[in-house]
Scaffold this motif. Structure first.
Motif, PDB file in Angstrom:
ATOM      1  N   SER A  20       0.916  -1.228  -0.011  1.00  0.00           N
ATOM      2  CA  SER A  20      -0.090  -0.058   0.031  1.00  0.00           C
ATOM      3  C   SER A  20       0.827   1.304  -0.053  1.00  0.00           C
ATOM      4  N   ASP A  21       2.066   1.238   0.618  1.00  0.00           N
ATOM      5  CA  ASP A  21       2.819   2.337   0.510  1.00  0.00           C
ATOM      6  C   ASP A  21       3.310   2.703  -0.686  1.00  0.00           C
ATOM      7  N   THR A  22       3.732   1.704  -1.693  1.00  0.00           N
ATOM      8  CA  THR A  22       4.165   1.985  -2.890  1.00  0.00           C
ATOM      9  C   THR A  22       2.783   2.353  -3.938  1.00  0.00           C
ATOM     10  N   ALA A  23       1.594   1.620  -3.624  1.00  0.00           N
ATOM     11  CA  ALA A  23       0.634   2.007  -4.251  1.00  0.00           C
ATOM     12  C   ALA A  23       0.200   3.629  -4.187  1.00  0.00           C
ATOM     13  N   GLU A  24       0.268   3.968  -2.785  1.00  0.00           N
ATOM     14  CA  GLU A  24      -0.138   5.432  -2.482  1.00  0.00           C
ATOM     15  C   GLU A  24       0.791   6.365  -3.122  1.00  0.00           C
ATOM     16  N   LEU A  25       2.217   6.047  -3.265  1.00  0.00           N
ATOM     17  CA  LEU A  25       3.235   6.843  -3.610  1.00  0.00           C
ATOM     18  C   LEU A  25       3.025   6.997  -5.304  1.00  0.00           C
ATOM     19  N   LEU A  26       2.889   6.051  -6.024  1.00  0.00           N
ATOM     20  CA  LEU A  26       2.822   6.113  -7.318  1.00  0.00           C
ATOM     21  C   LEU A  26       1.338   6.505  -7.838  1.00  0.00           C
ATOM     22  N   THR A  27       0.564   6.419  -6.953  1.00  0.00           N
ATOM     23  CA  THR A  27      -0.920   6.827  -7.340  1.00  0.00           C
ATOM     24  C   THR A  27      -0.830   8.477  -7.169  1.00  0.00           C
ATOM     25  N   ALA A  28      -0.154   8.875  -6.227  1.00  0.00           N
ATOM     26  CA  ALA A  28      -0.070  10.194  -5.878  1.00  0.00           C
ATOM     27  C   ALA A  28       0.674  10.990  -7.117  1.00  0.00           C
ATOM     28  N   GLU A  29       1.685  10.240  -7.430  1.00  0.00           N
ATOM     29  CA  GLU A  29       2.358  10.936  -8.717  1.00  0.00           C
ATOM     30  C   GLU A  29       1.546  10.917 -10.171  1.00  0.00           C
ATOM     31  N   LEU A  30       0.866   9.900 -10.239  1.00  0.00           N
ATOM     32  CA  LEU A  30       0.108  10.026 -11.446  1.00  0.00           C
ATOM     33  C   LEU A  30      -0.840  11.083 -11.465  1.00  0.00           C
ATOM     34  N   VAL A  31      -1.755  11.238 -10.208  1.00  0.00           N
ATOM     35  CA  VAL A  31      -2.649  12.097  -9.928  1.00  0.00           C
ATOM     36  C   VAL A  31      -2.330  13.631 -10.122  1.00  0.00           C
ATOM     37  N   ALA A  32      -1.049  13.905  -9.623  1.00  0.00           N
ATOM     38  CA  ALA A  32      -0.470  15.180  -9.344  1.00  0.00           C
ATOM     39  C   ALA A  32       0.054  15.338 -10.928  1.00  0.00           C
ATOM     40  N   ASN A  33       0.697  14.441 -11.752  1.00  0.00           N
ATOM     41  CA  ASN A  33       1.016  14.719 -13.023  1.00  0.00           C
ATOM     42  C   ASN A  33      -0.232  14.956 -13.900  1.00  0.00           C
ATOM     43  N   ALA A  34      -1.251  14.371 -13.733  1.00  0.00           N
ATOM     44  CA  ALA A  34      -2.341  14.762 -14.377  1.00  0.00           C
ATOM     45  C   ALA A  34      -2.987  16.158 -14.148  1.00  0.00           C
ATOM     46  N   VAL A  35      -3.153  16.341 -12.944  1.00  0.00           N
ATOM     47  CA  VAL A  35      -3.358  18.080 -12.440  1.00  0.00           C
ATOM     48  C   VAL A  35      -2.462  18.806 -13.086  1.00  0.00           C
ATOM     49  N   GLU A  36      -1.151  18.814 -12.947  1.00  0.00           N
ATOM     50  CA  GLU A  36      -0.197  19.794 -13.350  1.00  0.00           C
ATOM     51  C   GLU A  36       0.018  19.786 -14.725  1.00  0.00           C
ATOM     52  N   HIS A  37      -0.206  18.788 -15.369  1.00  0.00           N
ATOM     53  CA  HIS A  37      -0.012  18.983 -16.854  1.00  0.00           C
ATOM     54  C   HIS A  37      -0.825  18.684 -18.097  1.00  0.00           C
ATOM     55  N   THR A  38      -2.236  18.947 -17.197  1.00  0.00           N
ATOM     56  CA  THR A  38      -3.391  18.870 -18.206  1.00  0.00           C
ATOM     57  C   THR A  38      -4.186  20.340 -17.859  1.00  0.00           C
ATOM     58  N   ALA A  39      -4.601  21.056 -19.003  1.00  0.00           N
ATOM     59  CA  ALA A  39      -5.299  22.279 -18.765  1.00  0.00           C
ATOM     60  C   ALA A  39      -6.933  22.037 -18.459  1.00  0.00           C
ATOM     61  N   GLY A  40      -7.408  23.007 -18.117  1.00  0.00           N
ATOM     62  CA  GLY A  40      -9.056  22.866 -18.112  1.00  0.00           C
ATOM     63  C   GLY A  40      -9.430  22.459 -16.424  1.00  0.00           C
ATOM     64  N   ASP A  41     -10.629  22.396 -16.343  1.00  0.00           N
ATOM     65  CA  ASP A  41     -11.180  21.943 -15.054  1.00  0.00           C
ATOM     66  C   ASP A  41     -11.827  20.797 -15.092  1.00  0.00           C
ATOM     67  N   GLU A  42     -11.878  20.055 -16.291  1.00  0.00           N
ATOM     68  CA  GLU A  42     -12.276  18.872 -16.347  1.00  0.00           C
ATOM     69  C   GLU A  42     -12.070  17.844 -15.064  1.00  0.00           C
ATOM     70  N   PRO A  43     -12.872  17.076 -14.467  1.00  0.00           N
ATOM     71  CA  PRO A  43     -12.338  16.151 -13.465  1.00  0.00           C
ATOM     72  C   PRO A  43     -11.404  15.095 -14.056  1.00  0.00           C
ATOM     73  N   ILE A  44     -10.445  14.367 -13.114  1.00  0.00           N
ATOM     74  CA  ILE A  44      -9.627  13.516 -13.728  1.00  0.00           C
ATOM     75  C   ILE A  44     -10.157  12.182 -13.085  1.00  0.00           C
ATOM     76  N   GLU A  45      -9.875  10.962 -13.555  1.00  0.00           N
ATOM     77  CA  GLU A  45     -10.529   9.849 -12.953  1.00  0.00           C
ATOM     78  C   GLU A  45      -9.460   8.943 -12.478  1.00  0.00           C
ATOM     79  N   LEU A  46      -9.798   8.210 -11.286  1.00  0.00           N
ATOM     80  CA  LEU A  46      -9.013   7.293 -10.834  1.00  0.00           C
ATOM     81  C   LEU A  46      -9.625   6.059 -10.968  1.00  0.00           C
ATOM     82  N   VAL A  47      -8.971   5.178 -11.548  1.00  0.00           N
ATOM     83  CA  VAL A  47      -9.262   3.572 -11.849  1.00  0.00           C
ATOM     84  C   VAL A  47      -8.502   2.727 -11.127  1.00  0.00           C
ATOM     85  N   VAL A  48      -9.120   1.960 -10.075  1.00  0.00           N
ATOM     86  CA  VAL A  48      -8.385   1.044  -9.427  1.00  0.00           C
ATOM     87  C   VAL A  48      -9.063  -0.380  -9.793  1.00  0.00           C
ATOM     88  N   GLN A  49      -8.166  -1.359 -10.091  1.00  0.00           N
ATOM     89  CA  GLN A  49      -8.285  -2.853 -10.268  1.00  0.00           C
ATOM     90  C   GLN A  49      -7.604  -3.642  -9.404  1.00  0.00           C
TER      91      GLN A  49
END
Length: 153
Positions: free
Chosen positions: A47-76
């Motif tokens: 879970s520590d690794t999953a948390e860290l990598l999830t945070a990286e993906l979400v932060a990148n999506a927020v930082e590197h995409t324009a607009g206000d559209e929500p981003i989606e987290l999909v976990v399987q």
């Protein structure tokens, strides 16, 4: 042994998708969601690794995409591990996700630039794919055998 073992992994996939705000507030929410999911299901992924990598993906999506559209987290969650995807509206692929660019090492003195390196180094696999509305960037983590997991305090 009769019945289920305490740390037995689910025999079939469990998955969900959740919209997150296109803001920095999405990062701690995503971390909490992945931590809770793995803990409640007593899932074998770290879970520590999953948390860290999830945070990286979400932060990148927020930082590197324009607009206000929500981003989606999909976990399987799978018997063999887990896959986490972050969907954003920008079709441009992330740079250097599946292999480092020649001669481009992250600067240790800079605050940014190591997220994709962490994802490559700590996941069992990672990548991206186009979607109808942009792209999905993903990573997979293999399940850790019960004897290799830290015990809760």
């Amino acid at each position: 042994m009769n019945g289920l073992a305490l740390h037995e992994r689910p025999s079939s996939a469990a998955s969900w998708r959740i919209a997150l705000p296109h803001s920095a507030a999405a990062v701690p929410v995503a971390r909490a969601l992945i931590r809770t999911a793995l803990a409640e299901l007593e899932h074998g992924a770290d879970s520590d690794t999953a948390e860290l990598l999830t945070a990286e993906l979400v932060a990148n999506a927020v930082e590197h995409t324009a607009g206000d559209e929500p981003i989606e987290l999909v976990v399987q969650l799978l018997p063999t591990g887990c896959q986490v995807e972050v969907h954003d509206p920008d079709p441009v692929p992330p740079g250097d996700l599946t292999r480092p660019a020649a001669g481009r090492e992250p600067d240790p003195w800079q605050e940014h630039g190591r997220g994709l390196l962490l994802i490559r180094a700590l996941s069992s696999s990672c990548g991206h794919r186009p979607t109808e509305n942009g792209k999905a960037v993903w990573f997979r983590l293999a399940a850790v055998p019960p004897q290799g997991r830290p015990r809760p305090a």
